[in-house]
Motif scaffolding. Structure first.
Motif, PDB file in Angstrom:
ATOM      1  N   PHE A  30      93.947  66.789  57.737  1.00 10.59           N
ATOM      2  CA  PHE A  30      94.426  65.606  57.014  1.00 10.59           C
ATOM      3  C   PHE A  30      94.347  64.361  57.898  1.00 10.59           C
ATOM      4  O   PHE A  30      93.880  63.294  57.461  1.00 10.59           O
ATOM      5  CB  PHE A  30      95.868  65.822  56.550  1.00 10.59           C
ATOM      6  CG  PHE A  30      96.498  64.583  55.962  1.00 10.59           C
ATOM      7  CD1 PHE A  30      96.215  64.190  54.665  1.00 10.59           C
ATOM      8  CD2 PHE A  30      97.380  63.810  56.722  1.00 10.59           C
ATOM      9  CE1 PHE A  30      96.792  63.045  54.137  1.00 10.59           C
ATOM     10  CE2 PHE A  30      97.955  62.666  56.197  1.00 10.59           C
ATOM     11  CZ  PHE A  30      97.659  62.285  54.891  1.00 10.59           C
ATOM     12  N   VAL A  31      94.784  64.512  59.176  1.00 16.51           N
ATOM     13  CA  VAL A  31      94.742  63.371  60.096  1.00 16.51           C
ATOM     14  C   VAL A  31      93.319  62.921  60.340  1.00 16.51           C
ATOM     15  O   VAL A  31      93.014  61.722  60.343  1.00 16.51           O
ATOM     16  CB  VAL A  31      95.435  63.743  61.427  1.00 16.51           C
ATOM     17  CG1 VAL A  31      95.187  62.651  62.483  1.00 16.51           C
ATOM     18  CG2 VAL A  31      96.925  63.934  61.221  1.00 16.51           C
ATOM     19  N   GLN A  35      91.966  59.334  59.326  1.00 12.42           N
ATOM     20  CA  GLN A  35      91.378  58.425  60.308  1.00 12.42           C
ATOM     21  C   GLN A  35      89.963  58.027  59.907  1.00 12.42           C
ATOM     22  O   GLN A  35      89.565  56.864  60.081  1.00 12.42           O
ATOM     23  CB  GLN A  35      91.373  59.086  61.693  1.00 12.42           C
ATOM     24  CG  GLN A  35      92.754  59.212  62.322  1.00 12.42           C
ATOM     25  CD  GLN A  35      92.708  59.849  63.690  1.00 12.42           C
ATOM     26  OE1 GLN A  35      91.758  60.578  64.025  1.00 12.42           O
ATOM     27  NE2 GLN A  35      93.735  59.601  64.494  1.00 12.42           N
ATOM     28  N   ARG A  36      89.229  58.985  59.366  1.00 17.10           N
ATOM     29  CA  ARG A  36      87.869  58.680  58.921  1.00 17.10           C
ATOM     30  C   ARG A  36      87.898  57.674  57.778  1.00 17.10           C
ATOM     31  O   ARG A  36      87.117  56.718  57.755  1.00 17.10           O
ATOM     32  CB  ARG A  36      87.168  59.970  58.481  1.00 17.10           C
ATOM     33  CG  ARG A  36      85.736  59.760  58.026  1.00 17.10           C
ATOM     34  CD  ARG A  36      85.106  61.083  57.638  1.00 17.10           C
ATOM     35  NE  ARG A  36      83.740  60.902  57.168  1.00 17.10           N
ATOM     36  CZ  ARG A  36      82.976  61.871  56.700  1.00 17.10           C
ATOM     37  NH1 ARG A  36      83.432  63.121  56.678  1.00 17.10           N
ATOM     38  NH2 ARG A  36      81.753  61.611  56.278  1.00 17.10           N
ATOM     39  N   LYS A  37      88.828  57.895  56.823  1.00 16.29           N
ATOM     40  CA  LYS A  37      88.963  56.968  55.700  1.00 16.29           C
ATOM     41  C   LYS A  37      89.403  55.592  56.182  1.00 16.29           C
ATOM     42  O   LYS A  37      88.894  54.554  55.725  1.00 16.29           O
ATOM     43  CB  LYS A  37      89.960  57.514  54.683  1.00 16.29           C
ATOM     44  CG  LYS A  37      90.140  56.624  53.455  1.00 16.29           C
ATOM     45  CD  LYS A  37      91.137  57.244  52.490  1.00 16.29           C
ATOM     46  CE  LYS A  37      91.329  56.346  51.262  1.00 16.29           C
ATOM     47  NZ  LYS A  37      92.318  56.919  50.309  1.00 16.29           N
ATOM     48  N   LEU A  38      90.357  55.571  57.120  1.00 17.09           N
ATOM     49  CA  LEU A  38      90.844  54.310  57.666  1.00 17.09           C
ATOM     50  C   LEU A  38      89.729  53.569  58.394  1.00 17.09           C
ATOM     51  O   LEU A  38      89.578  52.346  58.254  1.00 17.09           O
ATOM     52  CB  LEU A  38      92.010  54.576  58.614  1.00 17.09           C
ATOM     53  CG  LEU A  38      92.699  53.340  59.214  1.00 17.09           C
ATOM     54  CD1 LEU A  38      93.318  52.492  58.118  1.00 17.09           C
ATOM     55  CD2 LEU A  38      93.763  53.773  60.221  1.00 17.09           C
ATOM     56  N   GLN A  42      88.299  49.950  57.412  1.00 17.20           N
ATOM     57  CA  GLN A  42      88.252  48.856  58.371  1.00 17.20           C
ATOM     58  C   GLN A  42      86.834  48.312  58.509  1.00 17.20           C
ATOM     59  O   GLN A  42      86.642  47.095  58.593  1.00 17.20           O
ATOM     60  CB  GLN A  42      88.772  49.340  59.735  1.00 17.20           C
ATOM     61  CG  GLN A  42      90.266  49.612  59.758  1.00 17.20           C
ATOM     62  CD  GLN A  42      90.738  50.182  61.082  1.00 17.20           C
ATOM     63  OE1 GLN A  42      89.943  50.744  61.847  1.00 17.20           O
ATOM     64  NE2 GLN A  42      92.029  50.050  61.357  1.00 17.20           N
ATOM     65  N   ARG A  43      85.868  49.215  58.532  1.00 19.49           N
ATOM     66  CA  ARG A  43      84.482  48.771  58.624  1.00 19.49           C
ATOM     67  C   ARG A  43      84.079  47.998  57.376  1.00 19.49           C
ATOM     68  O   ARG A  43      83.389  46.972  57.455  1.00 19.49           O
ATOM     69  CB  ARG A  43      83.557  49.983  58.823  1.00 19.49           C
ATOM     70  CG  ARG A  43      82.097  49.595  59.067  1.00 19.49           C
ATOM     71  CD  ARG A  43      81.264  50.809  59.411  1.00 19.49           C
ATOM     72  NE  ARG A  43      81.252  51.772  58.305  1.00 19.49           N
ATOM     73  CZ  ARG A  43      80.604  52.929  58.346  1.00 19.49           C
ATOM     74  NH1 ARG A  43      79.943  53.288  59.454  1.00 19.49           N
ATOM     75  NH2 ARG A  43      80.622  53.744  57.319  1.00 19.49           N
TER      76      ARG A  43
END
Length: 261
Positions: A30-31, A35-38, A42-43
């Motif tokens: 999940f983390v 983080q990948r989604k975040l 951000q990108r």
């Protein structure tokens, strides 16, 4: 073989450990996914910001080019034409033998040169914010509106001087917006009346301008851009303000700009 109680305890222990390991694995996954989604968001936001900054830069460059074209047109149409007329009158003087004719030509040349001086001052005022430093923001705006009133337009004006809440840079941008709107009214609206209202409401400064001119269709991007709305929107963004435009053919135009202070 152990006792049943020991076997059952071992099964429960290993089962609990297995469940904890699965939960830990699920949390790690999940983390990682979060983080990948975040990172992707951000990108994406960074790319959107870059596109937005590029559009603002393009609009600024376009507005600068439009300003240069306007200055060149003013110099050519007003100053250039007047100086050409003066040159003709001066050249004509040498061929005149009558003192009265010479005086008449000289007087007409002097009158035209006086108009040229006024035109040059007007162009200089449009170029430089010195008029704000000299007369203050409210005084500079009133000078612009007085010129419109002198031309026969009915002006209704109220101004809360924003000198205490806006920086000199922000005042210059707001003054340019007002110049652009008034220029649009003069060139396109065919209006006989304009209402100008600049008031402070708490933490916001609100500018409202309305005319009774012919109006236009805001849905037409080409028309809006042709009327300088693109430049006005760019300068509004530089102030961090919101712009509301309300217009329709035959119904005049109303502009509201809300500036956080």
């Amino acid at each position: 073989m152990g006792r049943p109680e020991e076997v059952e305890f071992a099964q429960l222990l290993f089962g609990g450990i297995g469940i904890m390991l699965m939960l830990a694995l699920a949390i790690v996954i999940f983390v990682l996914l979060y983080q990948r989604k975040l990172h992707f968001q951000q990108r994406h936001l960074h790319q959107m910001e870059m596109v937005h900054q590029k559009k603002i830069l393009e609009s600024i460059v376009a507005s600068q080019e439009n300003e240069r074209e306007r200055i060149a047109r003013d110099l050519h149409d007003e100053v250039g034409a007047s100086l050409s007329a003066v040159r003709l009158f001066v050249n004509q003087i040498q061929y005149e033998s009558s003192p009265d004719e010479m005086k008449g030509l000289a007087a007409r040349s002097g009158q035209i040169l006086g108009d040229v001086v006024k035109d040059v001052r007007q162009i200089a005022h449009n170029l430089s914010p010195v008029i704000i430093e000299t007369f203050g923001f409210a005084g500079a705006v009133k000078i612009v509106l007085d010129r419109m009133e002198d031309s026969g337009m009915d002006i209704h004006c109220y101004i809360d001087d924003p000198a205490e809440v806006l920086s000199p840079y922000q005042q210059t941008i707001l003054y340019r917006i007002i110049q652009e709107v008034i220029g649009n009214v003069v060139k396109h609206a065919g209006a006989s009346e304009i209402t100008f209202d600049l008031q402070q409401h708490g933490t916001h400064l609100t500018l409202q301008m309305a005319d009774n001119g012919r109006g236009f269709d805001p849905a037409s991007d080409r028309k809006s851009a042709g009327m300088g709305m693109s430049t006005i929107r760019t300068r509004t963004d530089l102030l961090g303000a919101t712009l509301l435009l309300d217009s329709a053919p035959g119904a005049g135009t109303r502009i509201k700009i809300d500036i956080p202070i």
